[in-house]
Structure formats: C-alpha cells, structure tokens
Design a protein around this motif. Structure first.
Motif, short mmCIF file in Angstrom:
data_model
loop_
_atom_site.label_atom_id
_atom_site.label_comp_id
_atom_site.label_asym_id
_atom_site.label_seq_id
_atom_site.Cartn_x
_atom_site.Cartn_y
_atom_site.Cartn_z
N TYR A 108 -13.07 4.11 38.48
CA TYR A 108 -12.25 3.24 37.42
C TYR A 108 -12.64 3.54 36.00
CZ TYR A 108 -16.26 0.18 36.91
OH TYR A 108 -17.34 -0.49 36.38
N GLU A 147 3.45 1.94 36.32
CA GLU A 147 4.64 1.84 37.21
C GLU A 147 5.95 1.85 36.27
OE1 GLU A 147 3.72 -2.15 38.76
OE2 GLU A 147 2.59 -1.20 40.35
N PHE A 207 -10.80 -5.94 34.91
CA PHE A 207 -9.61 -6.01 35.74
C PHE A 207 -8.13 -6.31 35.22
CE2 PHE A 207 -12.57 -7.76 39.25
CZ PHE A 207 -12.75 -6.56 40.06
N ALA A 208 -8.34 -7.05 34.07
CA ALA A 208 -7.16 -7.33 33.07
C ALA A 208 -6.52 -5.92 32.57
CB ALA A 208 -7.23 -8.34 32.33
N ILE A 256 -7.36 -2.75 33.80
CA ILE A 256 -6.66 -1.97 34.96
C ILE A 256 -5.35 -2.26 35.48
CG2 ILE A 256 -7.27 -1.18 37.35
CD1 ILE A 256 -10.11 -1.22 36.81
N ASN A 257 -5.15 -3.59 35.57
CA ASN A 257 -3.81 -4.14 36.06
C ASN A 257 -2.77 -3.79 34.74
OD1 ASN A 257 -4.79 -5.38 38.38
ND2 ASN A 257 -5.41 -7.10 37.20
N HIS A 258 -3.40 -3.97 33.62
CA HIS A 258 -2.36 -3.45 32.51
C HIS A 258 -1.97 -2.14 32.53
CE1 HIS A 258 -1.40 -1.91 28.31
NE2 HIS A 258 -0.68 -3.12 28.37
N GLU A 259 -2.79 -1.35 32.85
CA GLU A 259 -2.64 0.35 33.05
C GLU A 259 -2.04 0.46 34.39
OE1 GLU A 259 -2.92 4.34 32.05
OE2 GLU A 259 -3.46 2.50 30.97
N LEU A 260 -1.89 -0.19 35.48
CA LEU A 260 -1.12 0.01 36.47
C LEU A 260 0.33 -0.40 36.24
CD1 LEU A 260 -0.65 0.46 39.37
CD2 LEU A 260 -1.43 -1.84 40.05
N ALA A 261 0.62 -1.52 35.55
CA ALA A 261 1.85 -2.06 35.26
C ALA A 261 2.37 -0.86 34.17
CB ALA A 261 2.01 -3.30 34.43
N SER A 290 -13.70 -9.52 34.16
CA SER A 290 -12.35 -10.10 34.22
C SER A 290 -11.64 -9.23 33.22
CB SER A 290 -12.23 -11.54 33.96
OG SER A 290 -12.90 -12.36 34.74
#
Length: 230
Positions: free
Chosen positions: A122, A161, A150-151, A153-158, A147
């Motif tokens: 990551y 996508e 994680f946020a 990484i989730n932003h990068e994932l969104a 946190s």
C-alpha cells in the motif's frame, strides 16, 4: 561488645543465657570441689554436699536445656534447608520464566521491527498528497494516521473504479467504431467492384436500344450504397 548485643534472635539469646548459667555453675562446682579437697578432714560436710548436689541438678537442667536447644536448632536447620531448597527451586523457576519472557520480548521486538521495515504494497500506491486529499474530503482532518491512510486508499479505490468504468465505456465505443469502420471498408470495397461493373456495362452497351435500362440496373447497387445512413 557482648554476644547478647550482637545476637538479636530470642531463641539464640535463650541458648546463650543457658550456656552462661551452665558455665557459671561449672565454675562454682569446680571451686566448691577444690575447696572441699583442701580441707584437713577427709569427709565432706553435709552442707557442702547439699550445695554440690544442688549445683549438679541445676547444671544438669541447664545442660538438658542446651541439648534440647541443640536438637531444636538441628531440626530448625533441616527445616530451613528444606525451605531454602524450595525457595531456590522457586527462584530458578521464576528465573527461567523471566528468561523466557526476555526471549519472547526479543522475538516480538524483532517481529515489530520487521513489520515496521517491511515494504508494504500500500506504500507503493500512487496516492494523492495528504493536502490535496484533505481538500477533497475535509471531514478526515482530525483523523489519526491509520484512519487517514484507510480513507486515502478507499478514495483511490473509488477513483480507480470510476476510471475503470470510463475505460470500459471507451473500449466499448472503440469496438463499435472498429466494427463500423470495418463495415465501411467492406462497403467501399464493394463500391469499387460495383463501379467497375457499372463502367464495364456502360462501355459495352453504349448505343444499344436497351442501354439506359441496363445502366440503371448496373447503377442500382451503387445508389443503394450511397443511400445508407452512417
């Protein structure tokens, strides 16, 4: 300095007291026996005998107390040795347990160090800088490091996508365009053949009575092609 000032244990003090009394009684017996031996008379007076007997009884009593104290001290020494052996075993057990804890601590510290120095995947992600991320999602301003990661990484994932959906849509459009271009290429190849056929028919039928009808028949595929809507 007297022995009583050095020895503070009550049992040992009682033994010292009994030994002092026994020594005094022995000295008294010796003095009394020597005094009786130097008298001119061959017989010992009754009062002297009584004193000797009394001192002998007292001496025997003190010696009995000393022997009992000696036996008690021997038993106490044995018990102390047993307690010492048990305490030593307990100390050895605790020492071994402590060494095991030290070993486990070193092992865990090594594992922690390996985890901290591990090149996590990551960390290689092309994430946007923290400042830009907080501008996009300011609700994570007060989040801790974990946190926040994680946020991000989730932003990068969104974001990925969304980009993947756009890529799939562009790929679908590309495939449609490729198919359409292939269809047009086939139509152009067919047009070349139809034009050649039309030119040949027009050249051979020129001046004949039915030339116009044949020209129209040969030109029909060409007209149909140009009437297509792309």
């Amino acid at each position: 300095m007297s022995s009583g000032a050095v020895v503070q244990d009550p049992f040992l003090q009682s033994v010292l007291t009994a030994s002092v009394h026994a020594r005094e009684q022995c000295m008294q017996l010796i003095e009394l026996a020597e005094h009786s031996a130097v008298t001119p008379s061959k017989t010992i007076p009754d009062d002297t005998k009584f004193q000797l007997s009394a001192l002998q009884r007292q001496l025997n009593a003190n010696l009995a107390r000393l022997r009992q104290a000696s036996r008690d001290s021997i038993f106490e020494v044995r018990a102390t040795k047993q307690d010492t052996a048990e305490a030593r075993q307990e100390v050895d057990r605790l020492h071994l347990q402590l060494q095991n804890l030290y070993y486990e601590e070193r092992h865990l510290r090594g594992e922690i160090s390996a985890c901290e120095s591990y090149d996590h995947q990551y960390q290689q992600l092309p994430l946007i800088p923290v400042e830009e991320f907080l501008q996009v999602e300011p609700e994570h301003t007060d989040s801790d490091e974990k946190s926040l990661m994680f946020a991000r990484i989730n932003h990068e994932l969104a974001e990925r996508e969304v980009l993947e959906q756009q890529r799939q849509e562009l790929l679908r459009r590309k495939q449609l365009l490729v198919a359409e271009n292939k269809k047009r290429k086939d139509d152009l190849a067919s047009l070349d053949k139809d034009l050649e056929t039309f030119i040949d028919v027009h050249a051979h039928l020129r001046g004949l009575p039915d030339a116009l009808a044949d020209d129209c028949q040969a030109a029909k595929p060409i007209q149909t092609l140009f009437e297509k809507q792309y």
